[in-house]
Design a protein around this motif. Structure first.
Motif, mmCIF file in Angstrom:
data_model
loop_
_atom_site.group_PDB
_atom_site.id
_atom_site.type_symbol
_atom_site.label_atom_id
_atom_site.label_comp_id
_atom_site.label_asym_id
_atom_site.label_seq_id
_atom_site.Cartn_x
_atom_site.Cartn_y
_atom_site.Cartn_z
ATOM 1 N N THR A 196 58.830 -34.560 15.165
ATOM 2 C CA THR A 196 58.582 -35.791 15.912
ATOM 3 C C THR A 196 59.862 -36.604 16.046
ATOM 4 O O THR A 196 60.129 -37.206 17.097
ATOM 5 N N ILE A 197 60.666 -36.621 14.986
ATOM 6 C CA ILE A 197 61.950 -37.328 15.039
ATOM 7 C C ILE A 197 62.841 -36.723 16.116
ATOM 8 O O ILE A 197 63.422 -37.437 16.939
ATOM 9 N N ILE A 198 62.929 -35.396 16.125
ATOM 10 C CA ILE A 198 63.776 -34.714 17.110
ATOM 11 C C ILE A 198 63.267 -34.950 18.529
ATOM 12 O O ILE A 198 64.046 -35.266 19.442
ATOM 13 N N MET A 199 61.964 -34.815 18.749
ATOM 14 C CA MET A 199 61.410 -35.005 20.082
ATOM 15 C C MET A 199 61.614 -36.438 20.567
ATOM 16 O O MET A 199 61.947 -36.669 21.732
ATOM 17 N N THR A 200 61.436 -37.395 19.679
ATOM 18 C CA THR A 200 61.621 -38.792 20.056
ATOM 19 C C THR A 200 63.072 -39.055 20.435
ATOM 20 O O THR A 200 63.357 -39.698 21.451
ATOM 21 N N LYS A 201 63.989 -38.544 19.636
ATOM 22 C CA LYS A 201 65.402 -38.745 19.921
ATOM 23 C C LYS A 201 65.808 -38.030 21.207
ATOM 24 O O LYS A 201 66.648 -38.524 21.972
ATOM 25 N N LEU A 202 65.210 -36.866 21.459
ATOM 26 C CA LEU A 202 65.507 -36.155 22.703
ATOM 27 C C LEU A 202 65.012 -36.952 23.904
ATOM 28 O O LEU A 202 65.722 -37.083 24.914
ATOM 29 N N ILE A 203 63.809 -37.495 23.817
ATOM 30 C CA ILE A 203 63.260 -38.286 24.920
ATOM 31 C C ILE A 203 64.151 -39.492 25.216
ATOM 32 O O ILE A 203 64.436 -39.815 26.375
ATOM 33 N N VAL A 204 64.615 -40.144 24.155
ATOM 34 C CA VAL A 204 65.495 -41.298 24.338
ATOM 35 C C VAL A 204 66.819 -40.867 24.962
ATOM 36 O O VAL A 204 67.313 -41.502 25.903
ATOM 37 N N ALA A 205 67.396 -39.781 24.446
ATOM 38 C CA ALA A 205 68.668 -39.290 24.981
ATOM 39 C C ALA A 205 68.538 -38.894 26.450
ATOM 40 O O ALA A 205 69.421 -39.196 27.269
ATOM 41 N N THR B 114 73.188 -32.206 15.144
ATOM 42 C CA THR B 114 72.519 -31.842 13.898
ATOM 43 C C THR B 114 73.260 -30.769 13.111
ATOM 44 O O THR B 114 72.992 -30.592 11.924
ATOM 45 N N ILE B 115 74.167 -30.056 13.754
ATOM 46 C CA ILE B 115 74.793 -28.921 13.076
ATOM 47 C C ILE B 115 76.260 -29.136 12.728
ATOM 48 O O ILE B 115 76.818 -28.358 11.947
ATOM 49 N N THR B 116 76.909 -30.143 13.291
ATOM 50 C CA THR B 116 78.321 -30.348 12.983
ATOM 51 C C THR B 116 78.678 -31.827 12.982
ATOM 52 O O THR B 116 78.139 -32.602 13.781
ATOM 53 N N GLY C 44 65.223 -29.061 15.582
ATOM 54 C CA GLY C 44 64.123 -29.359 14.672
ATOM 55 C C GLY C 44 64.205 -28.547 13.396
ATOM 56 O O GLY C 44 63.970 -29.062 12.299
ATOM 57 N N GLN C 45 64.570 -27.275 13.540
ATOM 58 C CA GLN C 45 64.707 -26.420 12.356
ATOM 59 C C GLN C 45 65.845 -26.887 11.469
ATOM 60 O O GLN C 45 65.738 -26.880 10.239
ATOM 61 N N LYS C 46 66.946 -27.301 12.088
ATOM 62 C CA LYS C 46 68.083 -27.784 11.311
ATOM 63 C C LYS C 46 67.713 -29.058 10.559
ATOM 64 O O LYS C 46 68.093 -29.228 9.384
ATOM 65 N N LEU C 47 66.969 -29.931 11.212
ATOM 66 C CA LEU C 47 66.574 -31.174 10.543
ATOM 67 C C LEU C 47 65.643 -30.877 9.371
ATOM 68 O O LEU C 47 65.659 -31.595 8.362
#
Length: 239
Positions: free
Chosen positions: A94-103, A153-155, A227-230
């Motif tokens: 949910t965090i990732i999806m929300t941040k993606l929507i905002v971005a 999320t990865i670097t 999402g997997q990385k988070l």
């Protein structure tokens, strides 16, 4: 898959003074160039195509995507404040999806809208060029946001890596090197613009069906990996 609190915090981070200046600067430059060109040369389809494609879609859109995508989560991971968010009862997808929507929202507003205005200024939407490039910018914004969110999320060097990708791969290789064009978000979005614009007005090296599959595939894959990385991030004391 959307959390209002996370969205509010992300908007606040993205539209802070420093990032906002950069976000406004690029569209303002596109509009200033468009006004100057129209005043000096009048309406011209070839010139409009060169500016909207060469500067707008190839340079401005990916750079704004870098700012919005990496800025949606990268700084929180870098300074460690992400742990406070992860400690809340909010699912990490949910965090990732929300941040993606905002971005995506920020990238579309600061890239697609100025592209439409610039197109209208340059040639009055002759051959549907303004609308075509606007759609291309909006679709590219989604893919870029997902890719650069993943980078965040990865670097810890997401901005640097993103800038290299945007300026070297998309702007240089994606525009000039034939083989690289098929692996360019710019070219995939141009396939949609080509479908909308008048015959021969806009060209892409990628067919429309393949472009749609690649755009959707990259967006979904990047979002899933982010999402997997988070999920792998652990809080102090988590065992």
């Amino acid at each position: 898959m959307y959390n209002a609190t996370v969205a509010r915090l992300t908007y606040r981070a993205l539209l802070g003074r420093r990032r906002a200046l950069i976000l406004f600067a690029l569209p303002a430059l596109l509009l200033l160039i468009s006004i100057a060109v129209r005043a000096l040369t009048g309406a011209d389809d070839a010139t409009a195509n060169a500016i909207l494609g060469g500067f707008g879609l190839a340079t401005m859109v990916p750079l704004i995507g870098v700012i919005a995508g990496t800025g949606a989560i990268g700084p929180e991971i870098d300074d460690g404040s992400i742990v406070y968010l992860l400690a809340k009862p909010v699912k990490r997808p949910t965090i990732i999806m929300t941040k993606l929507i905002v971005a995506v929202g920020v990238t579309v507003v600061f890239s697609a809208v100025p592209t439409l205005l610039a197109g209208l200024l340059l040639n009055g939407n002759s051959q549907q060029m303004a609308v075509a490039y606007t759609v291309a910018a909006a679709v590219a914004s989604i893919a870029y946001s997902a890719v650069f969110l993943l980078l965040g999320t990865i670097t810890r060097h997401a901005v640097v890596v993103g800038l290299v990708y945007a300026l070297v791969w998309e702007t240089l290789f994606g525009s000039l090197v034939p083989g690289a064009r098929t692996l360019s978000v710019q070219q995939w979005s141009l396939a949609l613009a080509q479908k909308i614009a008048g015959e021969g007005a806009i060209t892409s090296d990628v067919g429309l069906p393949l472009a749609v599959v690649l755009l959707a595939g990259v967006t979904v894959a990047a979002t899933w990996f982010a999402g997997q990385k988070l999920r792998t991030l652990t809080l102090a004391g988590d065992e």
